[in-house]
Design an enzyme around this catalytic site. Structure first.
Site, PDB file in Angstrom:
ATOM      1  CD  GLU A 165      -2.950   1.201   0.314  1.00  0.00           C
ATOM      2  OE1 GLU A 165      -2.477   1.734  -0.727  1.00  0.00           O
ATOM      3  OE2 GLU A 165      -4.176   1.415   0.825  1.00  0.00           O
ATOM      4  CG  ASP A 210      -5.001   8.947   6.545  1.00  0.00           C
ATOM      5  OD1 ASP A 210      -4.420   9.553   7.142  1.00  0.00           O
ATOM      6  OD2 ASP A 210      -6.313   9.252   6.074  1.00  0.00           O
ATOM      7  CG  PHE A 228      -3.280  15.525   1.257  1.00  0.00           C
ATOM      8  CD1 PHE A 228      -4.136  14.461   1.593  1.00  0.00           C
ATOM      9  CD2 PHE A 228      -2.888  15.681  -0.139  1.00  0.00           C
ATOM     10  CE1 PHE A 228      -4.590  13.821   0.806  1.00  0.00           C
ATOM     11  CE2 PHE A 228      -3.318  14.700  -1.068  1.00  0.00           C
ATOM     12  CZ  PHE A 228      -4.377  13.925  -0.607  1.00  0.00           C
ATOM     13  NE  ARG A 270      -2.853   8.389  -9.522  1.00  0.00           N
ATOM     14  CZ  ARG A 270      -3.334   7.974  -8.220  1.00  0.00           C
ATOM     15  NH1 ARG A 270      -2.897   7.477  -7.396  1.00  0.00           N
ATOM     16  NH2 ARG A 270      -4.807   8.106  -8.223  1.00  0.00           N
TER      17      ARG A 270
HETATM   18  P1  IMP Z   1      -7.274   4.923   5.106  1.00  0.00           P
HETATM   19  O1  IMP Z   1      -6.105   4.491   5.907  1.00  0.00           O
HETATM   20  O2  IMP Z   1      -8.337   3.929   4.912  1.00  0.00           O
HETATM   21  O3  IMP Z   1      -7.813   6.193   5.642  1.00  0.00           O
HETATM   22  O4  IMP Z   1      -6.808   5.319   3.707  1.00  0.00           O
HETATM   23  C1  IMP Z   1      -5.630   5.388   3.125  1.00  0.00           C
HETATM   24  C2  IMP Z   1      -5.747   5.870   1.553  1.00  0.00           C
HETATM   25  O5  IMP Z   1      -6.299   7.157   1.717  1.00  0.00           O
HETATM   26  C3  IMP Z   1      -4.388   5.754   0.794  1.00  0.00           C
HETATM   27  O6  IMP Z   1      -4.447   4.602   0.414  1.00  0.00           O
HETATM   28  C4  IMP Z   1      -4.640   7.021   0.003  1.00  0.00           C
HETATM   29  O7  IMP Z   1      -5.145   6.706  -1.333  1.00  0.00           O
HETATM   30  C5  IMP Z   1      -5.427   8.066   0.737  1.00  0.00           C
HETATM   31  N1  IMP Z   1      -4.425   9.012   1.405  1.00  0.00           N
HETATM   32  C6  IMP Z   1      -4.472   9.155   2.811  1.00  0.00           C
HETATM   33  N2  IMP Z   1      -3.602  10.007   2.992  1.00  0.00           N
HETATM   34  C7  IMP Z   1      -3.018  10.610   1.837  1.00  0.00           C
HETATM   35  C8  IMP Z   1      -2.200  11.523   1.377  1.00  0.00           C
HETATM   36  O8  IMP Z   1      -1.727  12.204   2.400  1.00  0.00           O
HETATM   37  N3  IMP Z   1      -1.966  11.824   0.044  1.00  0.00           N
HETATM   38  C9  IMP Z   1      -2.625  11.120  -0.835  1.00  0.00           C
HETATM   39  N4  IMP Z   1      -3.344  10.108  -0.527  1.00  0.00           N
HETATM   40  C10 IMP Z   1      -3.784   9.747   0.738  1.00  0.00           C
HETATM   41 MG    MG Z   2      -4.770   4.142  -1.891  1.00  0.00          MG
END
Ligand code: IMP
Ligand code: MG
Length: 174
Positions: A98, A102, A151, A164
């Protein structure tokens, strides 16, 4: 309102390459014979491609695509499978790849559905982790860098599908 653009470099291309090479060594040490990577589209594609090129020996890989449903402004933790794997995980040493963990909701969902497919081992590699944002306690065995709640874009990570292609990780600013 000023447009958001990548500003300060948080992690340089050289720093990332060095750390990815270390993670490749760790993974190969844990799985010397064979490892099957499951990368989460789209953000993990750059990390995966550098990671596998730092490894010798047997590896195979597959891709999955997920989307999380938002409830208002916060992630609901409901995740939808957009693209499933092409091959079975039965008896394989699987490492999920991954871009970033987050809240941990996406990864928790993914680990649950992949564990049900009977892999021999199931571990997770994330390039980045934002521990201060965590809503669920998810296990990640290989973490590239722990970062603050900012972010970030680049090295596969996007903001509205852009940036990207940056070889480094940058903070968004105006
Ligand atoms: P979570 O852990 O379910 O909240 O989601 C993680 C996903 O949120 C990651 O795979 C990213 O696609 C997106 N994401 C979270 N933080 C960032 C960031 O700082 N930049 C870009 N995408 C992020
Ligand atoms: Mg992702």
């Amino acid at each position: 309102m000023a447009e958001l653009v990548p500003s300060e470099i948080l992690l340089s291309a050289a720093q990332i390459q060095k750390r990815v090479a270390e993670l490749a060594v760790d993974i190969r040490r844990d799985f010397p014979d064979d490892v099957h990577f499951v990368a989460v589209l789209k953000g993990a594609f750059v990390f995966l491609s550098d990671l596998v090129r730092q490894m010798s020996g047997r590896i195979s890989l597959d891709f999955m695509a997920l989307s999380s449903y938002a409830k208002g402004t916060t992630s609901s933790g409901e995740v939808r499978l957009l693209k499933d794997l092409d091959t079975s995980l039965d008896g394989k040493n699987v490492v999920i790849v991954e871009d970033i963990v987050d809240t941990g909701l996406t990864l928790t969902y993914l680990q649950d559905i992949l564990r049900a497919r009977n892999p021999k081992a199931l571990r997770t590699a994330c390039l980045l982790s934002k521990p201060s944002r965590r809503q669920v306690d998810v296990k990640v065995e290989y973490i590239g860098f722990t970062i603050e709640d900012r972010f970030v874009v680049g090295y596969g990570l996007d903001y509205a599908e852009q940036h990207r292609n940056l070889p480094h990780i940058a903070l968004m600013g105006s």
